[in-house]
Structure formats: C-alpha cells, structure tokens
Design a protein around this motif. Structure first.
Motif, PDB file in Angstrom:
ATOM      1  N   THR A 153       0.835  -1.195   0.000  1.00  0.00           N
ATOM      2  CA  THR A 153       0.000   0.000   0.000  1.00  0.00           C
ATOM      3  C   THR A 153       0.869   1.243   0.000  1.00  0.00           C
ATOM      4  N   VAL A 154       0.552   2.184  -0.882  1.00  0.00           N
ATOM      5  CA  VAL A 154       1.320   3.421  -0.990  1.00  0.00           C
ATOM      6  C   VAL A 154       0.399   4.587  -0.687  1.00  0.00           C
ATOM      7  N   SER A 155       0.710   5.365   0.338  1.00  0.00           N
ATOM      8  CA  SER A 155      -0.113   6.515   0.697  1.00  0.00           C
ATOM      9  C   SER A 155       0.071   7.624  -0.326  1.00  0.00           C
ATOM     10  N   SER A 156      -0.893   8.510  -0.382  1.00  0.00           N
ATOM     11  CA  SER A 156      -0.801   9.632  -1.326  1.00  0.00           C
ATOM     12  C   SER A 156       0.391  10.521  -0.994  1.00  0.00           C
ATOM     13  N   GLU A 157       0.732  10.640   0.288  1.00  0.00           N
ATOM     14  CA  GLU A 157       1.862  11.474   0.683  1.00  0.00           C
ATOM     15  C   GLU A 157       3.173  10.923   0.131  1.00  0.00           C
ATOM     16  N   LEU A 158       3.326   9.592   0.144  1.00  0.00           N
ATOM     17  CA  LEU A 158       4.515   8.988  -0.445  1.00  0.00           C
ATOM     18  C   LEU A 158       4.477   9.080  -1.960  1.00  0.00           C
ATOM     19  N   ARG A 159       3.324   8.796  -2.531  1.00  0.00           N
ATOM     20  CA  ARG A 159       3.182   8.799  -3.989  1.00  0.00           C
ATOM     21  C   ARG A 159       3.461  10.187  -4.567  1.00  0.00           C
ATOM     22  N   ASP A 160       3.088  11.232  -3.818  1.00  0.00           N
ATOM     23  CA  ASP A 160       3.237  12.597  -4.316  1.00  0.00           C
ATOM     24  C   ASP A 160       4.602  13.205  -4.028  1.00  0.00           C
ATOM     25  N   ALA A 161       5.469  12.486  -3.333  1.00  0.00           N
ATOM     26  CA  ALA A 161       6.809  13.012  -3.050  1.00  0.00           C
ATOM     27  C   ALA A 161       7.580  13.192  -4.352  1.00  0.00           C
ATOM     28  N   LEU A 162       8.134  14.372  -4.557  1.00  0.00           N
ATOM     29  CA  LEU A 162       8.843  14.688  -5.793  1.00  0.00           C
ATOM     30  C   LEU A 162      10.358  14.692  -5.623  1.00  0.00           C
ATOM     31  N   CYS A 163      10.823  14.731  -4.379  1.00  0.00           N
ATOM     32  CA  CYS A 163      12.255  14.739  -4.111  1.00  0.00           C
ATOM     33  C   CYS A 163      12.496  14.036  -2.780  1.00  0.00           C
ATOM     34  N   THR A 164      13.728  13.662  -2.542  1.00  0.00           N
ATOM     35  CA  THR A 164      14.014  12.949  -1.301  1.00  0.00           C
ATOM     36  C   THR A 164      13.841  13.849  -0.090  1.00  0.00           C
ATOM     37  N   GLU A 165      13.919  15.164  -0.285  1.00  0.00           N
ATOM     38  CA  GLU A 165      13.651  16.089   0.821  1.00  0.00           C
ATOM     39  C   GLU A 165      12.214  15.949   1.321  1.00  0.00           C
ATOM     40  N   ASP A 166      11.266  15.702   0.393  1.00  0.00           N
ATOM     41  CA  ASP A 166       9.873  15.479   0.800  1.00  0.00           C
ATOM     42  C   ASP A 166       9.775  14.264   1.721  1.00  0.00           C
ATOM     43  N   LEU A 167      10.491  13.212   1.382  1.00  0.00           N
ATOM     44  CA  LEU A 167      10.462  11.993   2.194  1.00  0.00           C
ATOM     45  C   LEU A 167      11.157  12.216   3.534  1.00  0.00           C
ATOM     46  N   TRP A 168      12.224  12.998   3.529  1.00  0.00           N
ATOM     47  CA  TRP A 168      12.920  13.297   4.782  1.00  0.00           C
ATOM     48  C   TRP A 168      11.993  14.020   5.756  1.00  0.00           C
ATOM     49  N   ARG A 169      11.232  14.980   5.248  1.00  0.00           N
ATOM     50  CA  ARG A 169      10.283  15.692   6.116  1.00  0.00           C
ATOM     51  C   ARG A 169       9.230  14.735   6.654  1.00  0.00           C
ATOM     52  N   ARG A 170       8.784  13.837   5.813  1.00  0.00           N
ATOM     53  CA  ARG A 170       7.799  12.841   6.236  1.00  0.00           C
ATOM     54  C   ARG A 170       8.394  11.911   7.293  1.00  0.00           C
ATOM     55  N   MET A 171       9.656  11.509   7.110  1.00  0.00           N
ATOM     56  CA  MET A 171      10.316  10.667   8.098  1.00  0.00           C
ATOM     57  C   MET A 171      10.362  11.362   9.453  1.00  0.00           C
ATOM     58  N   ARG A 172      10.662  12.637   9.475  1.00  0.00           N
ATOM     59  CA  ARG A 172      10.767  13.365  10.736  1.00  0.00           C
ATOM     60  C   ARG A 172       9.408  13.598  11.388  1.00  0.00           C
ATOM     61  N   LYS A 173       8.364  13.592  10.584  1.00  0.00           N
ATOM     62  CA  LYS A 173       7.003  13.665  11.157  1.00  0.00           C
ATOM     63  C   LYS A 173       6.595  12.340  11.768  1.00  0.00           C
ATOM     64  N   ARG A 174       7.041  11.229  11.170  1.00  0.00           N
ATOM     65  CA  ARG A 174       6.632   9.900  11.634  1.00  0.00           C
ATOM     66  C   ARG A 174       7.471   9.399  12.797  1.00  0.00           C
ATOM     67  N   VAL A 175       8.781   9.683  12.800  1.00  0.00           N
ATOM     68  CA  VAL A 175       9.712   9.141  13.790  1.00  0.00           C
ATOM     69  C   VAL A 175      10.028  10.220  14.820  1.00  0.00           C
ATOM     70  N   PRO A 176       9.939   9.924  16.116  1.00  0.00           N
ATOM     71  CA  PRO A 176      10.173  10.950  17.135  1.00  0.00           C
ATOM     72  C   PRO A 176      11.614  11.441  17.140  1.00  0.00           C
ATOM     73  N   PRO A 177      11.844  12.693  17.535  1.00  0.00           N
ATOM     74  CA  PRO A 177      13.202  13.252  17.520  1.00  0.00           C
ATOM     75  C   PRO A 177      14.218  12.460  18.321  1.00  0.00           C
ATOM     76  N   ILE A 178      13.813  11.855  19.441  1.00  0.00           N
ATOM     77  CA  ILE A 178      14.750  11.094  20.256  1.00  0.00           C
ATOM     78  C   ILE A 178      15.386   9.954  19.458  1.00  0.00           C
ATOM     79  N   VAL A 179      14.682   9.495  18.405  1.00  0.00           N
ATOM     80  CA  VAL A 179      15.186   8.441  17.524  1.00  0.00           C
ATOM     81  C   VAL A 179      15.734   9.027  16.227  1.00  0.00           C
ATOM     82  N   SER A 180      14.978   9.894  15.584  1.00  0.00           N
ATOM     83  CA  SER A 180      15.369  10.382  14.254  1.00  0.00           C
ATOM     84  C   SER A 180      16.649  11.205  14.289  1.00  0.00           C
TER      85      SER A 180
END
Length: 417
Positions: free
Chosen positions: A2-29
């Motif tokens: 399953t691919v979410s629209s947020e992943l599907r619409d990512a146009l650059c790896t920076e978009d994915l990096w921002r998404r990673m930081r939203k999903r993973v807490p700072p203590i880990v990321s």
C-alpha cells in the motif's frame, strides 16, 4: 504494498525526509539527522554537489538508457548501493531486511552494518541480489571472527572495513537528548533511579503521543532492539547501548587487515570505507583491498574535513594506474548528484540518508519511492545532458562539467538534510 498519497506525491528525497521526521520521534530520528560538531562538513557534502555546474549537449535522443554498472564483479542495475547504516530497526520494523528487499528489487546491493538489529541471515534472505557486510570490531577479535563466519555462511559477497571510527564524533543535538538514558531498562534500578526513569518517559510523552503509528510499529517489533550481529562468547547479542567506548577500544588499524583478510578469504572482495586521502587509498591497495570508499562518514565523525566530492576531485587523480575500484558516499540527495559523481570516475555511490528518508517515511513503500526519485532524476539528467549510459558519463568525465562562475551560495536552496 500500500502506498499513501503522501509517499506517492513526493517529488524529491527532501519530501520523504520531512515525512520521516514527522513519523519518527526526535529522540530516535536525530541519530540519523545529526552531524559532528557544527555540522560544517555535513552541509558541505551537500553544497559541493549543488555548486557543480553541468554542460549540456543538445539535439540528442535515446530510446533507452543504460544505468547499469559493475562493482567488484557485481552487476548493478543502477549505479548506487545502500550504505551500511546502523540501527535501522529503530525507524521501521526489521528495517535492514526491508531495505535489502528494496535494494534487490532495484537490482543493487544492500550494505549491512554490524550495528544492526536484524539478523544478517534474514537480511541476506530478503534480497534477490547480493549483500555486503560492514565489520566493526566491537567485542574484540573473537566476536569479529564469529561475525565474519556468519556473513560468509549467509552468502554476503564483500566486506566493508571502516577506518574513520577511532572514536565516535560528537553529535551534540542528539547527545543533549540523552537517548541512552531513555532506553535504559526498568529492571535493576533503585528507587530513586526508577523515579528518574518515570520522569524521563513523561518528558518524552509529547513527541511519542503524536507519532503513535511509529510507536505501535516499535512495540510490535519486539521493542528496544539489540545488536544481534554482535554475539559474545556466551551466545548473547550486544545490548542497544553506547558504542562509543566499543569503537574506541576496537578501532580497525592496518595491522588488523591481515587476520581479517585471512578469515574472510583471500578470493573475496574487501572494501576500505572512510578514505580521505590518496595516501590511505595507496595503503589500502598495498595491503590487498579491492576497493575504497571516499567518505567522511556523512559528516558524522570529524567536522571541518573536506566534502567527499572535493576529496574525489583532489585525491583520486593522484591514483592514476591504480587497480582499485573507487566508490563514494556523502551528500547525495538526487539523481543529478549521482551523475556528477559518475563523471569523476566513481563506479557506484553509497546511499545513506536518502535511504533513511524513504525507509523512515514509509518502510518498503517509502524506500521504493526514494529510489524511484533517484532513478528518475538520474535518467532525466542523462537525457538532458545528452548521455546514454553510465559508461558514457565516465568516459566524458570533465567534459560534462564546467566552471561555476556564481559567487557565494545565496543562490542555493535552504539546507534540508
């Protein structure tokens, strides 16, 4: 998958990096985000690529493009491999195996860190292509020999030795978060220590409560990981703990190369990672290495050393006639960066943070999207600059680049990662 629209619409790896930081807490990321000291080298790695200007040959058209390359007898469908990155299981369940599966799907190699939380046998089985193992000497020589033998039996086909980790770099932002204190188990604590344990978890509650999908994944994946590829003489894996003292006491030296080469097998490739200068590259070749990785550890070890691309530009030309295979990592965020690296004669590049961006953003779907972005960008850059293959990029070399006449860096985009 399953691919979410947020992943599907990512146009650059920076978009994915921002998404990673939203999903993973700072203590880990923050473990994956930060660089050493003032992060000058971390940012310099990226800017060195951004400040490179390319020539364009017009009126060209290609029905197909050839993005394949060969590294140490390994046929790669794309000119990159996954750099060994530790603790991937903290950002996604069995993250190392997920990354290996995606690497195989793209016809390339997975590099597995010693400091990983997924058994190397499971990682190798997940990929349809080859895997390489990166060896740290944590736990001493006997522990390393056990890891080497396991890697051979599991089918790993090359061995990384990293030479720039005599001690851990100071990554200040993460150190101030005191991550290891947060991971300390409840068992064995005194009354006052248990109170501090509770207070620490209460402090972390706000960042955890807004990232429940990550927390659910972590708890479903056996909670706090252990370093399951570092097995002591009692058969126990190393706990997830501070490895700084381990690295300092077990740093790889040139004197270690002979016994490691003997244990790994003289007919099996060894790659020296963390090379900054031609002298070390020559030393690596002299002791029998097959390849070197120009790398400053993503700016995570010694700050204020040259960006990796500048090492390649200044040091690699001193090695004309060498039999080494040349790889590099550090600062690669898009397909154009890969094209630039290839134009300097690099055989393949290691992808670290761009891999973390995709994996942390959405596991297999996220990493697949990250690699799609890299491939799309590389192919677009090849068509627009008028080259049809990776081999042609290398043969054109400096003719693909021109002098940048822009002054300063105010024209560059804001630094994201």
């Amino acid at each position: 998958m399953t691919v979410s629209s947020e992943l599907r619409d990512a146009l650059c790896t920076e978009d994915l990096w921002r998404r990673m930081r939203k999903r993973v807490p700072p203590i880990v990321s923050e473990y994956f985000v930060g660089g050493a000291d003032e992060e000058i080298t971390l940012k310099g790695n990226v800017k060195a690529f951004q400040q490179t200007v390319l020539n364009v040959r017009g009126a060209t058209r290609f029905e197909t493009l050839d993005t394949s390359t060969t590294v140490l007898g390994h046929e790669l469908a794309v000119p990159w491999y996954i750099s060994p990155v530790g603790s991937l299981r903290t950002i996604y369940p069995k993250g190392d195996a997920v990354a290996a599966r995606v690497a195989g799907n793209f016809g390339t190699v997975m590099g597995l860190s010693t400091l990983s939380g997924t058994r190397m046998e499971e990682v190798a089985a997940a990929s349809s292509k080859q895997c390489w193992f990166q060896l740290y000497l944590c736990g001493g020589r006997d522990t390393a020999l056990r890891a080497i033998n396991r890697a051979k039996k599991a089918g790993f086909t090359a061995l990384f030795l990293t030479i720039d980790t005599g001690v851990s770099g100071q990554r200040r932002v993460h150190e101030r978060m005191k991550p290891l204190q947060a991971l300390h188990p409840w068992e064995g604590l005194s009354g006052n220590e248990r109170l501090q344990w509770i207070l620490r978890r209460l402090q972390l509650a706000p960042q955890m409560s807004t990232r429940l999908p990550w927390l659910t994944d972590l708890l479903g994946d056996e909670g706090v990981m252990r370093f399951v590829n570092i097995i002591d003489d009692k058969g126990e894996p190393m706990p997830f703990t501070d490895i700084g003292s381990q690295l300092a006491s077990s740093a790889v030296t040139w004197a270690d190369f002979e016994w490691i080469r003997e244990a790994w097998g003289r007919d099996r490739p060894i790659i020296i990672k963390g090379v900054h200068c031609a002298d070390d590259a020559k030393r690596a070749e002299d002791v029998g290495a097959n390849a070197v990785v120009w790398s400053n550890h993503g700016g995570r070890q010694m700050d204020r050393v040259p960006p990796t691309l500048h090492m390649v530009q200044s040091e690699m030309p001193k090695l004309s006639g060498s039999g080494l295979t040349f790889l590099m990592d550090g600062g690669i965020r898009c397909g154009t960066d890969i094209l630039i690296a290839m134009s300097h004669g690099i055989q393949a590049v290691g992808i670290g943070r761009a891999m973390v961006a995709g994996l942390g953003a959405g596991g297999e779907a996220g990493l697949t999207r990250s690699f799609e972005i890299l491939r799309e960008g590389l192919e677009r850059g090849m068509r627009l600059t008028g080259v049809g293959s990776v081999d042609e990029i290398r043969s054109m070399g400096a003719d693909l680049r021109c002098e940048c006449l822009l002054q300063g860096d105010s024209h560059l985009p804001p630094f994201v990662y």
